[in-house]
Design an enzyme around this catalytic site. Structure first.
Site, PDB file in Angstrom:
ATOM      1  N   GLU A  56       8.429   5.084   3.054  1.00  0.00           N
ATOM      2  CA  GLU A  56       8.899   3.711   2.875  1.00  0.00           C
ATOM      3  C   GLU A  56       8.622   3.173   1.479  1.00  0.00           C
ATOM      4  OE1 GLU A  56      10.757   1.771   4.438  1.00  0.00           O
ATOM      5  OE2 GLU A  56      10.725   2.239   6.568  1.00  0.00           O
ATOM      6  N   THR A 113      -4.200   5.473   3.234  1.00  0.00           N
ATOM      7  CA  THR A 113      -2.919   6.016   2.791  1.00  0.00           C
ATOM      8  C   THR A 113      -3.014   6.649   1.410  1.00  0.00           C
ATOM      9  OG1 THR A 113      -1.942   4.165   4.001  1.00  0.00           O
ATOM     10  CG2 THR A 113      -0.458   5.470   2.674  1.00  0.00           C
ATOM     11  N   ASP A 125      -5.901  -0.125   5.110  1.00  0.00           N
ATOM     12  CA  ASP A 125      -4.709   0.711   5.100  1.00  0.00           C
ATOM     13  C   ASP A 125      -4.515   1.373   3.738  1.00  0.00           C
ATOM     14  OD1 ASP A 125      -2.523   1.891   6.271  1.00  0.00           O
ATOM     15  OD2 ASP A 125      -1.328   0.071   6.410  1.00  0.00           O
ATOM     16  N   LYS A 184       0.826  -1.214   0.000  1.00  0.00           N
ATOM     17  CA  LYS A 184       0.000   0.000   0.000  1.00  0.00           C
ATOM     18  C   LYS A 184       0.856   1.259   0.000  1.00  0.00           C
ATOM     19  CE  LYS A 184       0.623   1.468   4.387  1.00  0.00           C
ATOM     20  NZ  LYS A 184       0.817   2.840   4.909  1.00  0.00           N
TER      21      LYS A 184
END
Length: 338
Positions: free
Chosen positions: A280, A247, A243, A190
Site C-alpha cells: 500500500e 513494519t 505499527d 508507516k
C-alpha cells in the site's frame, strides 16, 4: 448464503482479511468472509484453506466464504479489509443500513487525498465508522499469537461497548480511542516509511541507519498528523509508533520487502507489476507527498520514497537525504516542505 444471527462479516479475503476472520472465529463465532474470486470462495469452503494469500493456516469451520456481497447485509458488524484504493468501490456494493463498519485498510485515496473513514462514510451512509489499526502481521494473528491494536471508534464509548466484546479475543487485545484521523494517519504513513527502511536494508547501510530513519520518519508522521488534526498521543501508540517499528523491521512486511528490493537495484516498475499482494505504501507515497506540500509539512523521507518509486537511484536519494542542512532535532521545518 445469508448471514446467520450474530455473524460478523469480513469484506476482503486477502492475507489480512483471512487472518481477521480466523481470529474472530477462534471462539466459535460465525464469520462470513467475502472474496471476489469464485475459486477462492470454493477453496475456503471446501478445503478450509486460502492458498493464494494465507496458505499455512487451516481455517476454522465457522468461517464461510461468499462472493455475493449482499450476503453480508444482515451482519451488524462488518470489517472492511479490501486494499485502500478499492475500498470505496467495494463498499458501494453494500446495502446502506445502520451497522458498525470497522475499517482495517491502511492508506489514503489517490486522486482525492481522502482518508478511508471519509471514503466509507460516502460509500455506505448510515454506518457508524471505526478504525482498527496497529502492529499486526497477518500470519501471526491467524496463528493466535498475542497482538494488541488500536480500535478508534467514531461513535465514541457507546460504539466501543458494542465492538470491543465482538472483536477482542484472549490473544487479540484492542485499546480504545476516538481519534479516527490519528489511527488512519499512523497506518498510512508507516507503510511509506517501511519502504524507506527496506531500502536501507537493501543497501546494507546498517542498523544505526535504520534506527535513525525510524525516528526521523516518526517525526514526519507526527508533523503530518498534527497538521490534519490527529492527536500526538494517538500516534505515540499502537497504531502509530507501534505499527511503524514492526513494519520497518521485517521482510514479513510487503512494504519493507518492496523497499529492500529497490535498494538491491531492482526497478520499481517491474516490482509493482509482479506483486500479487499489494504494498500500500507505493500507492500512498504520491498522494501523501502532495498532501504534505499542500499543508506545508516537511516530509523529506516520504518525498524520497516517492522519487524512488518513480525510478530515481536508491544511492542517489540516500546521498541527498544525508546532505540536507543540519538543524535541531526538534525543528519542525515547516518552511521546508521538500
Amino acid at each position: 448464503m445469508s448471514a446467520r444471527e450474530g455473524a460478523i462479516g469480513v469484506v476482503g479475503a486477502g492475507a489480512w482479511g483471512t487472518a481477521l476472520a480466523q481470529m474472530l472465529a477462534s471462539d466459535g463465532r460465525d464469520v462470513l468472509l467475502w472474496a471476489r474470486e469464485s475459486d477462492l470462495v470454493r477453496e475456503v469452503n471446501e478445503s478450509r484453506r486460502n492458498p493464494l494469500y494465507l496458505p499455512a493456516a487451516e481455517l476454522a469451520p465457522t468461517i464461510r466464504a461468499t462472493e455475493a456481497l449482499g450476503d453480508l447485509a444482515a451482519c451488524a458488524t462488518i470489517l472492511a479489509v479490501t486494499p485502500a484504493q478499492h475500498l470505496g468501490a467495494v463498499l458501494g456494493g453494500l446495502e446502506a443500513a445502520p451497522r458498525d463498519l470497522v475499517l482495517c485498510s491502511k492508506g489514503i485515496e489517490a486522486g482525492t487525498g481522502r482518508l478511508m473513514n471519509a471514503v466509507a462514510s460516502q460509500a455506505v451512509p448510515g454506518s457508524e465508522i471505526a478504525v482498527l489499526s496497529g502492529p499486526t502481521f497477518a500470519h501471526e494473528v491467524a496463528a493466535g499469537l498475542p497482538t494488541a491494536v488500536t480500535l478508534a471508534c467514531g461513535g465514541g464509548e457507546a460504539q466501543w461497548d458494542r465492538l470491543a466484546p465482538a472483536i477482542a479475543r484472549p490473544s487479540f487485545r484492542p485499546y480504545y480511542s476516538d481519534d479516527l484521523v490519528g489511527a488512519e494517519i499512523g497506518g498510512a504513513v508507516k507503510n511509506v516509511l517501511a519502504i524507506a527502511c527496506g531500502v536501507v536494508d537493501g543497501l546494507a547501510l546498517g542498523q544505526n541507519a535504520r534506527a535513525a530513519l525510524i525516528a526521523r520518519g516518526y517525526a514526519e508522521m507526527l508533523r503530518f498528523g498534527e497538521a490534519l488534526g490527529a492527536r500526538p498521543e494517538t500516534l505515540a501508540g499502537l497504531c502509530g509508533l507501534g505499527d511503524l517499528v514492526l513494519t520497518c523491521s521485517s521482510t514479513s512486511s510487503r512494504n519493507f520487502s518492496l523497499g529492500k528490493a529497490l535498494g538491491e537495484g531492482q526497478s520499481a516498475a517491474s516490482l509493482m507489476a509482479d506483486r500479487r499482494t499489494v504494498a500500500e505504501g507505493a500507492h500512498t507515497a504520491p498522494v501523501l507527498t502532495e498532501l504534505a506540500m499542500r499543508h506545508g509539512v516537511a516530509m523529506p523521507i516520504v518525498a524520497a520514497v516517492y522519487r524512488l518509486l518513480g525510478g530515481a537511484p536508491a544511492r542517489e536519494i540516500v546521498s541527498e537525504l544525508l546532505a540536507r542542512p543540519l538543524r535541531s532535532e526538534q525543528d519542525p521545518a515547516q518552511d521546508d516542505p521538500a
